[in-house]
Design an enzyme around this catalytic site. Structure first.
Site, PDB file in Angstrom:
ATOM      1  N   SER A 136      -8.303  -1.866 -13.657  1.00 47.21           N
ATOM      2  CA  SER A 136      -8.785  -3.083 -13.012  1.00 47.21           C
ATOM      3  C   SER A 136      -9.864  -3.806 -13.809  1.00 47.21           C
ATOM      4  CB  SER A 136      -9.335  -2.748 -11.619  1.00 47.21           C
ATOM      5  OG  SER A 136      -8.321  -2.209 -10.790  1.00 47.21           O
ATOM      6  N   THR A 162       5.839  -5.671 -15.049  1.00 46.84           N
ATOM      7  CA  THR A 162       7.005  -5.801 -14.177  1.00 46.84           C
ATOM      8  C   THR A 162       7.973  -6.822 -14.774  1.00 46.84           C
ATOM      9  OG1 THR A 162       5.674  -5.296 -12.232  1.00 46.84           O
ATOM     10  CG2 THR A 162       7.790  -6.339 -11.848  1.00 46.84           C
ATOM     11  N   HIS A 354      10.703   9.598  12.893  1.00 45.24           N
ATOM     12  CA  HIS A 354      11.993  10.143  12.453  1.00 45.24           C
ATOM     13  C   HIS A 354      11.994  11.669  12.381  1.00 45.24           C
ATOM     14  CE1 HIS A 354      12.985   6.003  11.312  1.00 45.24           C
ATOM     15  NE2 HIS A 354      14.220   6.401  11.089  1.00 45.24           N
ATOM     16  N   GLY A 356      12.031  15.358  11.112  1.00 43.77           N
ATOM     17  CA  GLY A 356      12.608  15.967   9.919  1.00 43.77           C
ATOM     18  C   GLY A 356      13.585  15.055   9.197  1.00 43.77           C
ATOM     19  N   GLU A 379      -1.750  -5.738  -7.991  1.00 41.09           N
ATOM     20  CA  GLU A 379      -2.625  -6.913  -7.903  1.00 41.09           C
ATOM     21  C   GLU A 379      -4.041  -6.550  -7.461  1.00 41.09           C
ATOM     22  OE1 GLU A 379      -1.214  -9.021  -9.324  1.00 41.09           O
ATOM     23  OE2 GLU A 379       0.858  -9.277  -8.773  1.00 41.09           O
TER      24      GLU A 379
END
Length: 401
Positions: A136, A162, A354, A356, A379
């Site tokens: 940063s 990216t 959910h 397992g 960002e």
């Protein structure tokens, strides 16, 4: 139509765009996202579909062939796309940051040269600030550009790029000491260069190498790479804006757009996690009834929905502030910070609902659980956002003693 995360005051055109994007996400992204993600496969067919929809030109002015839409429209589209698969939103994010920087800071020749092709999706943008040793701390950049006649020679290594492989235009921030005497503040001796390159890996133009994809825990499909400059020569007209020493400010302006984007991604992922959680809670039975009828699960769903709504509202506020032409680093920092943290929490709660099965790769929530952490870093980390927020608050609430 989703009941959460609605936005008041949209025009008919904005609503039509969002409806089109939402349909595309439901039909073309969600059904294939998990399979492509597990294979770490670039979603070429999805990207081609976005190109046909004109989304690569969404914020580019109409005079350059774009749709001329606002940051708010773009952020709401990103929210929808991230709801389907966050990696796809990453593919268009860096493209839009570069297009925005060109629109705001580029010379007329640079705008005329790049923006029409970017609007058509024929030129794909990426931007690069980070390096292996700085994170940063942008002031610690060591990559350097040195003037040599009518050209600049660039050397250095960049990290976490990216779209590094698939892009054909990279905006890269380097140190440029020309015209800036020793002792000049670091942020005043940085310049953004526009690098055109071929897509792919290896040496993509003389002096420029993209080594290959970085293998990541999540955020797969989209290519994240290094970028190595070794005697890369660029003409002087590839300095963004035509003047050296302005790169830091240009990049920070673009990052404000990026932070709204990351907030929108957090909103989209959180919304999808909520959808998966509330759907599963009504299908899964324990102790003779759907788990959605257990108070503990209802409390969890209530908290998740409230976080989705709060993050969405802050993201919309940050986008509208930027669209108004006002300074929005405070709002963008708050939105990015809150949306990324809430996204992590909502995804984890959906994962817990959910049970397992959330640990199984057959269930979509497993993918979201690996994707959410990237938003905590992209960002700017939460700590960086807090520094920005804290400094701005002290400016606004300065003690008068």
């Amino acid at each position: 139509m989703a009941r959460l995360a609605q936005t008041a005051g949209l025009t008919d055109i904005q609503q039509e765009i969002l409806s089109t994007v939402r349909d595309f996400v439901d039909k073309e992204i969600i059904p294939v996202a998990t399979e492509l993600e597990h294979r770490d496969e670039y979603p070429q067919q999805i990207v081609d579909g976005l190109k046909e929809l004109g989304l690569f030109g969404l914020m580019i002015p109409e005079e350059y062939g774009g749709l001329g839409e606002s940051l708010l429209t773009y952020a709401l589209c990103v929210e929808e796309i991230a709801r389907g698969w966050m990696s796809v939103s990453g593919i268009i994010n860096t493209h839009f940051i570069v297009a925005y920087m060109l629109k705001q800071h580029g010379t007329q020749e640079q705008k005329d040269h790049f923006l029409p092709r970017m609007a058509a999706g024929d030129v794909r943008g990426a931007f690069s600030m980070s390096e292996p040793g700085l994170g940063s701390d942008v002031s610690a950049i060591t990559s350097k550009a040195v003037k040599d006649g009518d050209e600049y020679v660039l050397n250095g290594q960049k990290m976490w790029l990216t779209n590094g492989g698939t892009s054909t235009l990279v905006a890269v921030l380097v140190r440029s000491d020309e015209g800036h005497p020793e002792g000049t503040a670091p942020h005043k001796s940085m310049t953004t260069f526009l690098i055109e390159k071929e897509p792919g890996f290896g040496e993509v133009r003389p002096g420029l190498t993209i080594p290959g994809k970085i293998d990541k825990m999540g955020y797969k499909g989209v290519d994240t790479t290094e970028l190595i400059m070794d005697g890369l020569r660029l003409p002087a007209d590839r300095v963004l804006g035509g003047v050296t020493g302005r790169g830091f400010y240009q990049m920070m302006d673009g990052v404000e757009v990026g932070r709204v984007n990351v907030a929108a991604r957090g909103c989209g992922v959180a919304q999808r996690a909520f959808e998966l959680g509330i759907s599963y809670a009504q299908q899964r039975h324990t102790f003779g009834k759907p788990i959605a009828q257990h108070q503990a699960i209802q409390f969890k769903l209530a908290e998740m929905a409230t976080k989705v709504e709060a993050a969405h509202a802050m993201m919309v506020n940050a986008a509208r502030k930027k669209d108004s032409g006002e300074r929005n680093d405070l709002e963008a920092g708050m939105a990015k910070y809150l949306a990324s943290e809430y996204c992590k929490e909502v995804v984890e709660d959906a994962f817990r609902i959910h049970g397992g099965y959330g640990f199984s790769k057959e269930y979509e929530i497993e993918r979201l659980y690996r994707e959410a952490p990237m938003l905590l870093i992209g960002e700017g980390t939460a700590e960086i956002q807090k520094m920005i927020i804290g400094r701005r608050l002290l400016e606004e609430y300065r003690f008068q003693g």
